[in-house]
Scaffold this active site. Structure first.
Site, PDB file in Angstrom:
ATOM      1  N   ARG A   6       0.515  -2.409  -0.237  1.00  0.00           N
ATOM      2  CA  ARG A   6       0.213  -1.528  -0.958  1.00  0.00           C
ATOM      3  C   ARG A   6      -0.059  -0.452  -0.554  1.00  0.00           C
ATOM      4  O   ARG A   6      -0.374   0.771  -1.637  1.00  0.00           O
ATOM      5  CB  ARG A   6      -1.407  -2.465  -1.344  1.00  0.00           C
ATOM      6  CG  ARG A   6      -0.857  -3.484  -1.197  1.00  0.00           C
ATOM      7  CD  ARG A   6      -2.490  -4.542  -2.239  1.00  0.00           C
ATOM      8  NE  ARG A   6      -3.692  -4.004  -2.021  1.00  0.00           N
ATOM      9  CZ  ARG A   6      -4.575  -4.161  -2.036  1.00  0.00           C
ATOM     10  NH1 ARG A   6      -5.210  -4.437  -3.430  1.00  0.00           N
ATOM     11  NH2 ARG A   6      -5.857  -4.202  -1.724  1.00  0.00           N
ATOM     12  N   ASP A   7       0.317   0.728   0.510  1.00  0.00           N
ATOM     13  CA  ASP A   7      -0.309   2.054   0.821  1.00  0.00           C
ATOM     14  C   ASP A   7       1.443   2.568   1.585  1.00  0.00           C
ATOM     15  O   ASP A   7       0.701   3.637   2.417  1.00  0.00           O
ATOM     16  CB  ASP A   7      -1.015   2.310   1.680  1.00  0.00           C
ATOM     17  CG  ASP A   7      -1.651   3.778   0.772  1.00  0.00           C
ATOM     18  OD1 ASP A   7      -1.224   4.341   0.185  1.00  0.00           O
ATOM     19  OD2 ASP A   7      -2.628   4.096   1.689  1.00  0.00           O
ATOM     20  N   VAL A   8       2.811   2.007   1.507  1.00  0.00           N
ATOM     21  CA  VAL A   8       3.775   2.842   1.719  1.00  0.00           C
ATOM     22  C   VAL A   8       4.078   4.364   0.891  1.00  0.00           C
ATOM     23  O   VAL A   8       4.609   3.683  -0.665  1.00  0.00           O
ATOM     24  CB  VAL A   8       4.933   1.561   1.224  1.00  0.00           C
ATOM     25  CG1 VAL A   8       6.271   2.209   2.039  1.00  0.00           C
ATOM     26  CG2 VAL A   8       4.721   0.572   2.397  1.00  0.00           C
TER      27      VAL A   8
END
Length: 182
Positions: free
Chosen positions: A91-93
């Site tokens: 969810r935070d690439v």
């Protein structure tokens, strides 16, 4: 959430994911010790390349993204001790969460906001998690996420490494999210 991140990260043993070595509590504060990666994150690399008005060689961009994709694939397919899928979604690439070591190793870091099926704490429904410019359309709309959201974000990272320009940038978060969704 901190303990959840540490526990989740400690289960991930892959050459392209920064390893968590220890989790604990000292003086009432929680900590986790993780692998030191001697290098810089892709955001810093892109910044230096932009200042030099240069380009990232395509073979280097592809190597970085391929390695990050391998680490994410491992996390996406990870199963618990009961053999049930953990359903991990990072969810935070983003460029700041991919580190390129000076020896060429590539590591994905910061599973702090990852969604997993077995987390003890839940993030509040309707709360956005992650960097706006790297969110998938589903993430912008607060819809259920799966591994495709991470793949979308990694595609943005590849675009930015290849062009040294931001893909989604607006005057406000709303404008940026609208560009992503449309």
């Amino acid at each position: 959430m901190f303990i959840d991140e540490a526990r989740l990260s400690a289960q991930l043993h892959h050459q392209h994911i920064a390893q968590v070595y220890d989790i604990g509590q000292e003086g009432g504060a929680y900590y986790f010790a993780m692998e030191y990666v001697h290098g810089e994150n892709v955001r810093e690399l892109l910044h230096r390349v932009a200042i030099a008005q240069a380009r990232v060689p395509l073979e280097h961009a592809l190597t970085i993204v391929t390695a990050a994709a391998a680490g994410l694939h491992y996390a996406h397919d990870k199963r618990g001790s009961d053999r049930r899928p953990l359903d991990i979604v990072h969810r935070d690439v983003s460029p700041s969460n991919i580190i390129v070591a000076f020896d060429g190793a590539v590591k994905v870091v910061d599973f702090g906001i990852a969604k997993a099926a077995l987390r003890m704490t839940e993030t509040r429904s309707g709360t956005l998690k992650g960097k706006i410019a790297y969110m998938s359309p589903e993430q912008c709309r607060s819809e259920p996420l799966d591994r495709r959201s991470d793949v979308f974000a990694l595609g943005i990272v590849l675009y930015e490494l290849s062009t040294v320009t931001r893909l989604f940038k607006g005057d406000s978060d709303y404008v940026t999210m609208n560009k992503i969704v449309t």
